[in-house]
Scaffold this active site. Structure first.
Site, PDB file in Angstrom:
ATOM      1  CG  HIS A   1      48.424 -16.688 -89.698  1.00  0.00           C
ATOM      2  ND1 HIS A   1      48.245 -15.574 -88.915  1.00  0.00           N
ATOM      3  CD2 HIS A   1      48.230 -16.280 -90.979  1.00  0.00           C
ATOM      4  CE1 HIS A   1      47.936 -14.535 -89.689  1.00  0.00           C
ATOM      5  NE2 HIS A   1      47.916 -14.933 -90.954  1.00  0.00           N
TER       6      HIS A   1
ATOM      7  NE  ARG B   1      45.815 -19.893 -87.085  1.00  0.00           N
ATOM      8  CZ  ARG B   1      45.356 -18.814 -87.697  1.00  0.00           C
ATOM      9  NH1 ARG B   1      45.615 -17.609 -87.214  1.00  0.00           N
ATOM     10  NH2 ARG B   1      44.663 -18.913 -88.798  1.00  0.00           N
TER      11      ARG B   1
ATOM     12  CG  ASP C   1      47.109 -15.132 -95.113  1.00  0.00           C
ATOM     13  OD1 ASP C   1      47.442 -15.329 -93.933  1.00  0.00           O
ATOM     14  OD2 ASP C   1      46.085 -14.499 -95.438  1.00  0.00           O
TER      15      ASP C   1
ATOM     16  CG  HIS D   1      44.825  -7.432 -93.104  1.00  0.00           C
ATOM     17  ND1 HIS D   1      44.566  -8.777 -93.223  1.00  0.00           N
ATOM     18  CD2 HIS D   1      43.614  -6.822 -93.153  1.00  0.00           C
ATOM     19  CE1 HIS D   1      43.255  -8.966 -93.342  1.00  0.00           C
ATOM     20  NE2 HIS D   1      42.649  -7.788 -93.303  1.00  0.00           N
TER      21      HIS D   1
ATOM     22  CG  ASN E   1      39.604 -10.619 -94.773  1.00  0.00           C
ATOM     23  OD1 ASN E   1      39.434 -10.061 -95.866  1.00  0.00           O
ATOM     24  ND2 ASN E   1      39.569  -9.976 -93.624  1.00  0.00           N
TER      25      ASN E   1
ATOM     26  N   GLY F   1      40.414 -18.027 -93.671  1.00  0.00           N
ATOM     27  CA  GLY F   1      41.761 -18.565 -93.770  1.00  0.00           C
ATOM     28  C   GLY F   1      41.847 -19.989 -94.262  1.00  0.00           C
TER      29      GLY F   1
ATOM     30  CG  ASP G   1      48.212 -10.754 -91.321  1.00  0.00           C
ATOM     31  OD1 ASP G   1      47.553 -10.189 -92.207  1.00  0.00           O
ATOM     32  OD2 ASP G   1      48.308 -11.988 -91.223  1.00  0.00           O
TER      33      ASP G   1
ATOM     34  CG  HIS H   1      40.980 -21.253 -89.063  1.00  0.00           C
ATOM     35  ND1 HIS H   1      41.146 -20.513 -87.922  1.00  0.00           N
ATOM     36  CD2 HIS H   1      41.170 -20.402 -90.102  1.00  0.00           C
ATOM     37  CE1 HIS H   1      41.418 -19.258 -88.251  1.00  0.00           C
ATOM     38  NE2 HIS H   1      41.443 -19.158 -89.559  1.00  0.00           N
TER      39      HIS H   1
ATOM     40  CG  HIS I   1      46.816 -10.861 -97.620  1.00  0.00           C
ATOM     41  ND1 HIS I   1      46.332  -9.580 -97.483  1.00  0.00           N
ATOM     42  CD2 HIS I   1      46.844 -11.381 -96.368  1.00  0.00           C
ATOM     43  CE1 HIS I   1      46.087  -9.337 -96.212  1.00  0.00           C
ATOM     44  NE2 HIS I   1      46.393 -10.414 -95.515  1.00  0.00           N
TER      45      HIS I   1
END
Lengths: 433, 314
Positions: A65, A67, A308, A182, A281, A328, A155, A312, A235
């Site tokens: 990710h 972002r 994954d 996912h 998750n 995450g 995802d 954050h 995952h």
């Protein structure tokens, strides 16, 4: 930039052999020119003493990710790619759950344009299965394929409606696009924030039962078998879920799957004092799952390792309680050292497994060109020093976000040098500034 | 060893000696209540702030009375109507409280772990007054204090405690079972299959029905409050069915009352659900005693904790 780089006495890892072999490797203009013992340097060659260090092809992560666009306080394509380099990863596949979501050809083009400017590693993107990941209408799959996506996925969420998922698989199949799932059954996950079990009972945190993931894995596999589409399961965290995949593979279903380092290394008991850097998750499961997933990785049930990587901000993670903080953790910078530290160093598996599952297979399942440490291959190389250690301080890490369970922890091993074609992306080898 | 702690977040943080010192400290306060002047100057000049993010009458007033009887200044922040709902984070609020120089922060919240988070960010002593399904340590202490009164000793070895009801969503079940087990009692549970999760501690054995549970000859039947519905999810078919299958109804009450079984409930009681009306007037029903001991126990907790703010006194 050095046109000529000579790595002396490197221990080369490949997916074909459990043993490392020591050799010199000469890189010229971004291509591996020679692999042989006792190569001599001509004038102007950058010579690197690689004795005792492991040389492997650049790693490739299919689940990242970055972002961007929309959540650039967490990460950007630039910082995500720098994090990748810091961990020896030279190719990444971005997830489409950006803001707005990547669900049409125009968005794909604009993300690839930013990446063309800002990414310092090979950058690929996925697109959504459904518009805005809402699970209601199919996204512009054909248009996104034309714009360059390598996979489609919602995802972060499952496609709850099985008829819509079936239609998406039938449709994507004709574009040779893998559909990544996912796996989660939302009615079962509810407000859950960690694995349901002894630990969630003790902490009083609502649980996510393993059946939430397993039921969805089973369902998606049935649809893949029915439609003949390529299903990629993201995952995977439970032993039972893994066994469903193993059976499907034995039955010839076109299914691939990934496991994340944190689901191998950590389990629910590592969640102490509501530390949100252990919240993701799907969640950390049990110690038994750790063991079974590792067995599955060694036996070849898992096609790829993927992190994954989910940045954050410190604010989102540490100024909020466990239930409220987002799911995450980051992973690009810690994957290689953590896998070396916990498994390769301990003799649980060899460098060949790492190269196969985190460099070769990821490119193979997406039909991308392979890179390897062989004459004529494009130079996409990582030099890893098993003798050194790395402390994952906030200063050391390049990701914008510090949310990793390895924060301020020391792991054995260090990524010393990363080469991508004609570019030296990272140089911490001796003599470097 | 018993060293005063800064915070009281969960029973797990206390060892047996520490539990005993808190319970021992509560005893003189119980005596105090029999006098006409029920106040001591122990915490004069200190400030207790309460932050209740979940509605509560008995726990918040229990803390208020406890603080007043120790001569502390007590203020409760009306969280529901304050800036908290306007997007201020809980840690922002705690910062504000820091500026008010609170010595104790009493906190209740619907999310597990909030008091732990707050405790890391303040010098004040944080007292968990209930967080999500996680913990309610002062309830556990007052329950133990109540059984101390009736058993006459702090060693509960050989005593059998039956907890009935919603184990899954109960912070009381978690904290009280823990303290009872630490003090030597055996704790077993009874409740609907949906509300007695397999993740509970192994030694908390489960009974299939009331008859089986009463054959075990418990010394205490501890009834938990149940909610018919939680966020749209049903855990049993109706309150009526709960009462007939898992309630302490007239029939069951008649069976146990001659055997001297003690009945407890953390309140507030759903009459006609967890228990039949007549149970509340039973002479071995400890519900009011629990409320009374709540004050003495919370005084003991305030007295025992050591806020970091005190160090500034040199």
């Amino acid at each position: 930039m050095d046109d000529l780089i000579l790595l002396k006495q490197a221990s080369v890892a490949s997916e074909d052999s459990a043993d490392l072999f020591e050799t010199d490797v000469l890189v010229e203009n971004g291509v591996i020119k020679a692999v042989s013992s006792s190569l001599n340097a001509i004038d102007g060659t950058r010579v690197i003493d690689a004795k005792g260090k492991v040389l492997l092809p650049g790693l490739f992560d299919v689940h990242v990710h970055v972002r961007e666009p929309g959540q650039t306080s967490k990460e950007t394509i630039r910082t995500g790619s720098e994090a990748a380099i810091n961990g020896g990863v030279t190719g990444i596949v971005a997830m489409p759950n950006t803001v707005p979501a990547i669900d049409n050809g125009g968005m794909v083009r604009s993300v690839l344009e930013i990446a063309g400017r800002d990414s310092r590693v090979e950058f690929f993107t996925t697109g959504c299965i459904t518009k805005d990941r809402k699970g209601k209408e199919m996204a512009a799959i054909g248009g996104m394929k034309e714009a360059g996506v390598v996979m489609i996925t919602d995802d972060g969420s499952p496609v709850e409606n099985p008829q819509l998922l079936r239609r998406a698989m039938e449709y994507a199949r004709e574009f040779d696009l893998p559909l990544a799932s996912h796996c989660e059954t939302m009615h079962l996950s509810g407000a859950g924030a960690m694995n349901e079990g002894k630990r969630s009972y003790k902490l009083g945190v609502p649980g996510i039962p393993s059946i939430s993931e397993e039921i969805c894995i089973a369902r998606d596999i049935q649809i893949a078998a029915y439609t003949g589409a390529h299903l990629h399961l993201q995952h995977v965290t439970t032993a039972r879920g893994m066994e469903i995949i193993r059976r499907a593979k034995n039955d010839g279903v076109k299914v691939t799957c990934e496991v994340a380092p944190h689901h191998l290394i950590f389990n629910e008991n590592d969640i102490v004092n509501y530390d949100t850097y252990f919240k993701m998750n799907p969640p950390l499961r049990t110690e038994e799952d750790n063991e079974k997933l590792l067995e599955g990785l060694i036996e070849g049930v898992f096609d790829v390792i993927a992190t994954d990587h989910a940045p954050h901000t410190e604010f989102e993670k540490k100024q909020q309680d466990f239930e409220t903080a987002p799911f995450g953790i980051t992973g690009l910078e810690t994957a290689l050292p953590s896998l070396y530290h916990h498994y390769i160093k301990e003799g649980k598996f060899g460098w060949d497994l790492l190269v196969k599952r985190y460099a070769a297979e990821p490119r193979r399942i997406l039909n991308l060109d392979q890179v390897s440490v062989k004459e004529g291959s494009r130079a996409e190389l990582v030099l890893f020093d098993p003798q050194a250690t790395t402390t994952f301080s906030q200063d050391f890490m390049k990701s914008k976000s510090p949310n990793t369970p390895f924060l301020d922890k020391e792991l054995q091993g260090s990524v010393d040098l990363v080469v991508n074609g004609e570019e030296v992306l990272l140089d911490r080898s001796d003599g470097a500034a | 060893m018993s060293e005063p702690h800064k915070d009281l977040l969960q029973i797990e943080d206390l060892n047996k000696d520490e539990i005993e010192s808190i319970l021992a400290a509560a005893q003189p306060f119980k005596e105090l209540f029999k006098r006409s002047v029920k106040k001591v100057p122990t915490l004069q000049g200190k400030t207790v702030l309460s932050l209740f993010y979940e509605p509560s009458t008995r726990t918040s007033s229990s803390f208020e009375v406890a603080a007043n009887r120790l001569s502390a200044d007590f203020t409760s922040l009306a969280v529901a109507s304050s800036s908290v709902v306007k997007g201020e984070t809980i840690l922002d609020t705690v910062d504000t409280l820091g500026a008010m120089r609170a010595d104790y922060i009493v906190i209740r919240h619907k999310k597990a772990g909030i008091p732990n988070l707050v405790a890391e960010h303040t010098d004040a002593s944080v007292i968990n007054a209930g967080d999500g399904f996680h913990a309610h340590p002062t309830q556990a202490l007052l329950d133990a204090s109540t059984l101390y009164d009736v058993f006459g000793k702090l060693d509960f070895s050989g005593k059998k405690i039956l907890i009935v009801g919603d184990i899954l969503h109960s912070r009381v079940a978690r904290s009280t079972s823990r303290i009872m087990t630490m003090l030597g009692a055996e704790v077993r549970v009874l409740g609907p299959g949906t509300l007695v999760p397999p993740g509970r501690p192994d030694k908390m054995k489960k009974f299939k029905n009331y008859e089986e549970a009463l054959d075990w000859k418990p010394d205490v039947v501890y009834l938990l409050r149940v909610q018919f519905e939680r966020q749209g999810e049903q855990f049993f078919p109706s309150s009526g069915e709960y009462h007939s299958v898992y309630g302490l109804n007239e029939d069951r009450f008649n069976k146990i009352k001659d055997e001297g079984v003690w009945v407890m409930h953390p309140g507030p009681v759903n009459r006609g659900v967890e228990l039949a009306d007549s149970v509340t007037t039973y002479d071995r029903c400890l519900i009011n005693r629990q409320v009374e001991n709540g004050i003495a126990t919370r005084m003991a907790v305030l007295y025992w904790l050591k806020p970091q703010t005190f160090q500034q006194d040199g």
